[in-house]
Design a protein around this motif. Structure first.
Motif, PDB file in Angstrom:
ATOM      1  N   GLY A 154       0.818  -1.214   0.000  1.00 41.69           N
ATOM      2  CA  GLY A 154       0.000   0.000   0.000  1.00 41.69           C
ATOM      3  C   GLY A 154       0.850   1.261   0.000  1.00 41.69           C
ATOM      4  N   ARG A 155       1.875   1.298   0.830  1.00 42.17           N
ATOM      5  CA  ARG A 155       2.750   2.477   0.860  1.00 42.17           C
ATOM      6  C   ARG A 155       3.478   2.636  -0.466  1.00 42.17           C
ATOM      7  N   ARG A 156       3.898   1.517  -1.045  1.00 44.26           N
ATOM      8  CA  ARG A 156       4.599   1.602  -2.323  1.00 44.26           C
ATOM      9  C   ARG A 156       3.671   2.124  -3.405  1.00 44.26           C
ATOM     10  N   LEU A 157       2.413   1.681  -3.402  1.00 37.59           N
ATOM     11  CA  LEU A 157       1.452   2.153  -4.384  1.00 37.59           C
ATOM     12  C   LEU A 157       1.198   3.652  -4.228  1.00 37.59           C
ATOM     13  N   ARG A 158       1.104   4.121  -2.999  1.00 37.31           N
ATOM     14  CA  ARG A 158       0.906   5.552  -2.780  1.00 37.31           C
ATOM     15  C   ARG A 158       2.107   6.348  -3.264  1.00 37.31           C
ATOM     16  N   ARG A 159       3.307   5.797  -3.068  1.00 35.34           N
ATOM     17  CA  ARG A 159       4.510   6.468  -3.548  1.00 35.34           C
ATOM     18  C   ARG A 159       4.504   6.571  -5.077  1.00 35.34           C
ATOM     19  N   ILE A 160       4.116   5.515  -5.746  1.00 32.29           N
ATOM     20  CA  ILE A 160       4.077   5.525  -7.207  1.00 32.29           C
ATOM     21  C   ILE A 160       3.018   6.500  -7.714  1.00 32.29           C
ATOM     22  N   ILE A 161       1.862   6.497  -7.066  1.00 30.02           N
ATOM     23  CA  ILE A 161       0.796   7.416  -7.480  1.00 30.02           C
ATOM     24  C   ILE A 161       1.248   8.863  -7.294  1.00 30.02           C
ATOM     25  N   GLY A 162       1.975   9.148  -6.222  1.00 26.93           N
ATOM     26  CA  GLY A 162       2.470  10.505  -6.007  1.00 26.93           C
ATOM     27  C   GLY A 162       3.428  10.953  -7.095  1.00 26.93           C
ATOM     28  N   VAL A 163       4.354  10.081  -7.468  1.00 26.92           N
ATOM     29  CA  VAL A 163       5.313  10.434  -8.527  1.00 26.92           C
ATOM     30  C   VAL A 163       4.591  10.633  -9.856  1.00 26.92           C
ATOM     31  N   LEU A 164       3.645   9.746 -10.187  1.00 29.37           N
ATOM     32  CA  LEU A 164       2.916   9.869 -11.447  1.00 29.37           C
ATOM     33  C   LEU A 164       2.017  11.104 -11.459  1.00 29.37           C
ATOM     34  N   SER A 165       1.437  11.464 -10.313  1.00 30.53           N
ATOM     35  CA  SER A 165       0.595  12.659 -10.244  1.00 30.53           C
ATOM     36  C   SER A 165       1.426  13.914 -10.525  1.00 30.53           C
ATOM     37  N   LEU A 170       4.092  14.005 -12.296  1.00 33.24           N
ATOM     38  CA  LEU A 170       4.450  13.948 -13.715  1.00 33.24           C
ATOM     39  C   LEU A 170       3.307  14.463 -14.578  1.00 33.24           C
ATOM     40  N   VAL A 171       2.067  14.064 -14.257  1.00 34.73           N
ATOM     41  CA  VAL A 171       0.901  14.509 -15.022  1.00 34.73           C
ATOM     42  C   VAL A 171       0.692  16.010 -14.850  1.00 34.73           C
ATOM     43  N   ALA A 172       0.870  16.523 -13.635  1.00 33.49           N
ATOM     44  CA  ALA A 172       0.708  17.956 -13.405  1.00 33.49           C
ATOM     45  C   ALA A 172       1.739  18.757 -14.200  1.00 33.49           C
ATOM     46  N   GLY A 173       2.968  18.288 -14.228  1.00 28.68           N
ATOM     47  CA  GLY A 173       3.988  18.977 -15.010  1.00 28.68           C
ATOM     48  C   GLY A 173       3.696  18.933 -16.492  1.00 28.68           C
ATOM     49  N   GLU A 174       3.133  17.820 -16.957  1.00 28.95           N
ATOM     50  CA  GLU A 174       2.788  17.691 -18.374  1.00 28.95           C
ATOM     51  C   GLU A 174       1.692  18.674 -18.763  1.00 28.95           C
ATOM     52  N   ALA A 175       0.723  18.887 -17.886  1.00 35.11           N
ATOM     53  CA  ALA A 175      -0.345  19.839 -18.183  1.00 35.11           C
ATOM     54  C   ALA A 175       0.209  21.250 -18.321  1.00 35.11           C
ATOM     55  N   ALA A 230      10.129  14.139 -21.988  1.00 31.90           N
ATOM     56  CA  ALA A 230      10.966  12.946 -21.914  1.00 31.90           C
ATOM     57  C   ALA A 230      11.909  13.017 -20.713  1.00 31.90           C
ATOM     58  N   ALA A 231      12.467  14.191 -20.443  1.00 36.17           N
ATOM     59  CA  ALA A 231      13.353  14.345 -19.283  1.00 36.17           C
ATOM     60  C   ALA A 231      12.586  14.132 -17.983  1.00 36.17           C
ATOM     61  N   ALA A 232      11.341  14.593 -17.936  1.00 36.07           N
ATOM     62  CA  ALA A 232      10.532  14.405 -16.730  1.00 36.07           C
ATOM     63  C   ALA A 232      10.225  12.933 -16.505  1.00 36.07           C
ATOM     64  N   VAL A 233       9.954  12.202 -17.575  1.00 32.27           N
ATOM     65  CA  VAL A 233       9.700  10.767 -17.442  1.00 32.27           C
ATOM     66  C   VAL A 233      10.956  10.064 -16.931  1.00 32.27           C
ATOM     67  N   ARG A 234      12.113  10.445 -17.456  1.00 32.51           N
ATOM     68  CA  ARG A 234      13.362   9.827 -16.987  1.00 32.51           C
ATOM     69  C   ARG A 234      13.572  10.082 -15.494  1.00 32.51           C
ATOM     70  N   ARG A 235      13.360  11.298 -15.052  1.00 26.89           N
ATOM     71  CA  ARG A 235      13.545  11.599 -13.625  1.00 26.89           C
ATOM     72  C   ARG A 235      12.539  10.838 -12.761  1.00 26.89           C
ATOM     73  N   ALA A 236      11.311  10.688 -13.247  1.00 27.43           N
ATOM     74  CA  ALA A 236      10.306   9.942 -12.487  1.00 27.43           C
ATOM     75  C   ALA A 236      10.712   8.483 -12.343  1.00 27.43           C
ATOM     76  N   LEU A 237      11.232   7.885 -13.409  1.00 28.30           N
ATOM     77  CA  LEU A 237      11.674   6.493 -13.329  1.00 28.30           C
ATOM     78  C   LEU A 237      12.845   6.342 -12.365  1.00 28.30           C
ATOM     79  N   GLU A 238      13.756   7.301 -12.360  1.00 32.14           N
ATOM     80  CA  GLU A 238      14.882   7.240 -11.418  1.00 32.14           C
ATOM     81  C   GLU A 238      14.392   7.364  -9.978  1.00 32.14           C
TER      82      GLU A 238
END
Length: 548
Positions: A4-15, A17-22, A41-49
């Protein structure tokens, strides 16, 4: 960390990323929109790292799949590195105590706990000296990393199943679940250092035949601690080429390529992540290949098909490359096979004769993959791992010996596979055995096969002892007439004994014991359409022994 904590962490990073994309895409046009593509593309790379090692490996594999992501994303994902903040030794000391015992420090003459020589999201590496004076590297796994990886793998598998249901046509070509399964299998030794140590021992044995290649020796291995001899020198990326002689640079580069080729095409397993940070060099010393946690494995069929692809490139034969690639995978019902063949005919001449300075064979594989996916041809998911390995080893060697020709090394190190015409001929020359015969378990060497004596021809006395039956087209009908001379061939008509025989293959029973069935030979399976045409006399074996 719980799921559950890991899922929340992933959702936070993806959120984020989506906000920056907008914010990047709102109201941008022309050059601004082009800049937004690069920044995305740079933002996606940083999110994966930020998400950790598994997502970094997924991103690195996606960098070899231009059929799935854009060109800008491919370029950015190649920059992915496993960079994390160095953690204090206090976080790792409990792992050492649990794996090596409370008195673990007594096994070392010195242990530099303040300055780790390597830092990654899975482990940290420390320099130490054994009591006998041997310098070693001690790799210690981070606490809780196994649970995080297990949770990430489960989540990605769930997403892959959802993608397969949502896009069945795309999944028929790419197969998301199979692609992830290959990546997970390759990464499992990174979670268990005992498996990594086994890989190192096997690699050390394979490297024994190369003068300029070495693999560190394993001293001690537990599931979370690995002690190995220290590789001398520095990363090949940081090495100064001027410190090496020209011959030494060429020898190291050639042996590195030959060592990897042996893994791809002979041993069936290979280092899946030979980036510059995993190859250490020093003047006067062999190159040391380290970090054997990620290893790819191929069966003989797949490695043979990959080899055929390489030979096709070496021969500048796009049509043969297309056929080998299709046989390696599967053409979907909507596949455009003829257009894919045309794509390969246009692609191969661009890469057939380039030096390593200009040629990137890993990218060549991914370019073929891009065309095959677009044309509806399904390919083995191992190609992505193999393409990543190819691209990494070529990039590593480019730092030290950019003038080295990849194809020259390929031809010299694998002599049975040197460029030459494929065995697509209709008639086997006299003196050569059947492609299967005498070469079980390996590809035929034409030079050695030429030394075989031809089978004796049937004599008129043999024909009197074994008269052929009358050839008929169907049961109870008149005998078949001979095909015209243009189809029989001049050699057939020139032989009065052969010309007198009925031409149908069933009318000539073989002399002697029947040959045992042998497995299909990939080198003779390029074009079987001729087997359905008019019979052709097989002058290199007993009558009727010609096989498709």
């Amino acid at each position: 960390m719980s799921r559950g904590r890991r899922l929340r962490r992933i959702i936070g990073v993806l959120s984020a990323l989506v906000a920056g994309e907008a914010g990047r895409t709102a109201g941008r046009y022309g050059a601004q929109r082009t800049g937004a593509v690069v920044s995305r593309a740079a933002a996606v790379r940083r999110a994966l790292e930020d998400l950790g090692p598994l997502y970094i490996k997924v991103g690195q594999m996606l960098s070899t799949r231009p059929d799935m992501v854009s060109a800008a994303m491919v370029e950015e994902l190649r920059k992915l590195h496993d960079r994390v903040e160095t953690r204090p030794f206090a976080d790792f000391e409990p792992v050492l105590a649990a794996e090596l015992g409370g008195g673990w420090a007594a096994g070392f003459l010195s242990f530099d706990a303040q300055h780790p020589i390597g830092t990654a999201s899975l482990a940290q590496v420390y320099r130490a000296v054994l009591t006998d004076g041997t310098p070693v590297a001690v790799k210690v796994q981070r606490q809780g990393v196994r649970e995080v990886m297990d949770a990430d793998m489960a989540l990605l598998n769930t997403l892959a199943r959802c993608a397969a249901r949502r896009a069945p046509r795309l999944n028929a070509v790419i197969d998301f679940e199979a692609m992830l399964a290959v990546l997970f299998d390759a990464m499992r030794p990174e979670l268990d250092f005992v498996l990594e140590a086994a890989n190192m021992k096997a690699a050390r044995k394979a490297a024994a035949g190369f003068k300029h290649i070495a693999v560190p020796e394993v001293i001690t291995a537990t599931p979370r601690v690995l002690v190995q001899t220290l590789a001398p020198g520095c990363s090949i990326r940081d090495a100064d080429p001027a410190a090496f002689t020209v011959q030494e640079r060429k020898d190291i580069g050639r042996d590195l390529l030959a060592f990897m080729y042996r893994g791809y095409f002979v041993d069936g397993w290979f280092h899946a992540d030979p980036h510059p940070g995993n190859i250490f060099v020093h003047p006067g010393e062999p190159a040391h290949v380290i970090d054997w946690g990620m290893v790819g494995r191929m069966d003989r069929s797949l490695s043979t098909h990959i080899l055929r692809v390489l030979v096709s490139v070496a021969q500048n034969d796009g049509t043969a490359l297309a056929q080998a690639w299709i046989e390696m995978g599967e053409a979907t019902p909507w596949a455009e096979v003829s257009k894919f063949s045309a794509d390969m005919v246009a692609l191969v001449p661009k890469v057939a004769a380039a030096s390593l300075e200009d040629l990137d064979f890993g990218l060549t594989l991914t370019a073929v993959l891009q065309h095959s996916t677009r044309r509806g041809i399904r390919t083995s998911p191992m190609i992505a791992v193999l393409g990543k390995s190819f691209a990494n080893i070529e990039g590593s060697i480019r730092h030290l010996s950019p003038e080295l020709s990849l194809l020259d090394v390929f031809e010299s190190e694998l002599p049975p596979y040197r460029p030459g015409p494929y065995p697509q001929v209709r008639v086997r020359p006299a003196g050569l055995p059947h492609p299967h015969r005498g070469h079980r378990g390996r590809h035929p060497d034409v030079a050695a096969a030429a030394q075989h004596r031809p089978r004796p021809r049937r004599t008129p006395a043999d024909r009197e002892r074994h008269p052929p039956p009358r050839a008929t087209g169907t049961l109870g009908t008149a005998p078949q007439s001979l095909p015209p001379a243009s189809r029989r061939g001049a050699a057939h008509d020139a032989d009065p004994v052969v010309a007198a025989e009925p031409h149908h293959a069933l009318s000539r029973p073989p002399v002697g014991p029947r040959p045992r069935p042998r497995p299909r030979c990939p080198w003779t399976s390029f074009d079987r359409s001729w087997a359905l045409a008019a019979p052709v006399r097989d002058v290199g074996g007993p009558p009727g022994a010609l096989r498709g």
